[in-house]
Every structure is written in structure tokens, then in C-alpha cells.
Scaffold this active site. Sequence first.
Site, short mmCIF file in Angstrom:
data_model
loop_
_atom_site.label_atom_id
_atom_site.label_comp_id
_atom_site.label_asym_id
_atom_site.label_seq_id
_atom_site.Cartn_x
_atom_site.Cartn_y
_atom_site.Cartn_z
N SER A 1 0.83 -1.21 0.00
CA SER A 1 0.00 0.00 0.00
C SER A 1 0.86 1.26 0.00
CB SER A 1 -0.94 0.00 1.21
OG SER A 1 -1.89 -1.03 1.11
N ASP A 2 1.88 1.29 0.84
CA ASP A 2 2.77 2.44 0.87
C ASP A 2 3.38 2.71 -0.49
OD1 ASP A 2 2.60 3.26 3.54
OD2 ASP A 2 4.05 1.78 4.20
#
Length: 382
Positions: free
Chosen positions: A164-165
Site C-alpha cells: 500500500s505504501d
Amino acid sequence: MPGPLAGFRVVELSTMITGPLTGMLLADMGADVIKIENPEGGDPFRSYGGGEYSAQFCSYNRNKRSVAISLKSETGRRLLEKLVTGSDVLIENFRPGVMERLGFGDERLRALNPRLIRCSITGFGRGGPYSSRPCYDAIAQGLSGMSSQFLDPDKPRLAGTTISDNVTGQYACYGIMAALLERERTGVARSVDVNMLDATMAFMPEPFAYYTQNGEVADAYLRIKNSQAYAFRCADGKMLATHMASQQKFWMQFSEAIGRPDLVDDPRFATLVGRVENYEALLDIAGGIFAEHPRLHWIQRLEQFDIPFTPVNSIPEVFEDPQVQHLSSFMTLSHREKGDLTALRRPVTFDGSRADQPTVAPPTLGEHTAEVLRECGLETGD
């Protein structure tokens, strides 16, 4: 040769991964990225494992200049004003409302520089019931549904690298570059907003299509079965992966390669639909065969039959892989204080070359403070 973004200046007010990755991607394209850090420790990623130059920090902060200054100080506010006035992009990944409290909300930024592209990266967006919550990679993966594609419900355990990052940083860079292109064409500077929840869902559209179009709730194996992808452990304990997709020719060649051409006529496996429905049975049969010989035997065999396959490389093995070496995917960055470190090159080439990529090691905390202050007509004591 200068990078394609040479001449553009970016102010980065961000920590950890999403904002720093966005800044690094722009820096890798030649932009001058100035990272503003808290003088008391800097980006928290610096101190992972002790010190101020961790592997985590180095992964996301090359090709930047570091300024260690408090934005709550008079000098810090004046410096940010000067930088905003003369920059093209500002990146921040604070929670909603922090920039306003610092005195640099949207209206103030537009007044200082109407051509400034402001990129705000948040966990859940700038509004809504979750907007004020803290967010990290595992949180965005869980809320977006991504974790459900990996977790064993009987023994849930998070694993793997950050997703996600990283995808949020990539989408933010994508939005910034589109905004820069539009501004150069029309003179209009946009505000770019990216949040980790949206970015993670956008990164995996298939499970949502399965559900809305087919009524199927994807689990960890649905796509793998539909794609006819398999992993096998060989006699020496090393692993291989294959991916036969929907092409019948690969299935026929695979059955030949493993010495079981009779499987082609097996009613369970004769069609793609059958192989999807009987995935576990085929995995058991082929898995037993792969366990009879070491990985090198199967590499040679699968290559001979032109089957999409790969050894499942460990991280050390990636460095030794002939294709990785051919691509020169890694480079050495040298820092006058910290010495040499290995970094991945930008995965994009222009005109068949990466010669335009800057190769500057991640900065030490405040390494460029005096330099940037002088450029802005300020001194440390101002």
C-alpha cells in the site's frame, strides 16, 4: 544528459514511505527535491535499527537534499515561504489539518505561488469518518480488501513487503507528473490528492470485478487458479513457479516437460475450465513429479519446452540472476561520510539508457541546510 524533470524543484514535507517514495521517483527523473526534516531526529525512518542512516531510509531517499529545520521556528517558516515561492511541487503526507495549523493551507500556498502543484498524501482522504485516523501499510491493506487475498483465515499472519505504501507513492508521482504536464500546457496548477485506501484498491481491480460482474468473492487462490499459476518445491528444496495462463499450448508443453503427456487427455484437465476446477489435484500430481529432481533439472527442462517459468529467487539469488545482471538493475551510491551502498536503479529508461539518472546517495540529516538557506537568501541565525 539531464533527466526529463531537470529544472523542476520539489519541496518534500514527508516521512516514512509514501511521500518520500513520491519525492524519490521525481528525483530519479532529475527534479531537485529538497526534503525538510525535523532537526530532532529527522524522518523517523532514519533511526530504524539505530543511527540515522537505516536501510529503510536509504530505500526511499536517494537523490535528495536534506534541510533540518523546524517549521514552527521563524527561520523555518521563512524558508518554507521562500521555497514555496520558487518551487514547482510541494509534497506532504501529514494528517488532514496539519498544513493549515502550520500556516500553509491551500489558500496560503496558492497566494505564495499560483503555479505550485500541491500533492497531499493521506491514509483515507481529506474528509470522511476515518480521515483523522493514523494509517500505515497494514491498515490500508486490510481496509482495502487486499489482505483478504493473502491471509490464511485459519491462521492469520501478516507477511511480505510493503504494498500500500509503495503503490500510493507511485500513484502520487503519476498524479504530479500529469499536473506538471497540464500546467506547462495551460498555466493552470492543480492540487493533487492521493490516499492509501483508494490507491490500494486501484492497484487490484480484479477482485472487485469478480464480485460485481460474476458474483464471486475472491480469496487467496482464485486468481492463481484462473491464471493457472503454480509453485513447486524441487528435490533440492529450491522452488520454481510456472504461469500457463489460458493458452492451451503451454498446458500441452508442460505435460510433455514433466513426462506426463497423458494428462492432456485426462477429462479433469483437458480444458482450462477443468484445470481451474481441479487445480488442487493437478498441483498434487505435478508437485510430486517436481520433487523427484533438483531445480536445475527443471529449469533446463521447462526452458527446453518454452514454458513460462522462473526460479523463485531468494533476495541474495536476485543479485546473481543473469537477467538482473544484464539489466544492471543495481547501482552503487557513494556518500562521503557513510561510504558505499547498493541501490536499485530507476526501472524506466529513455532512449534505451539510464545515463540521465542522478546517482546521489541519501543525505545525512541536515546535510544541505546551510546550502539551501543561502540559496534562499537566508542564514541559519535568521
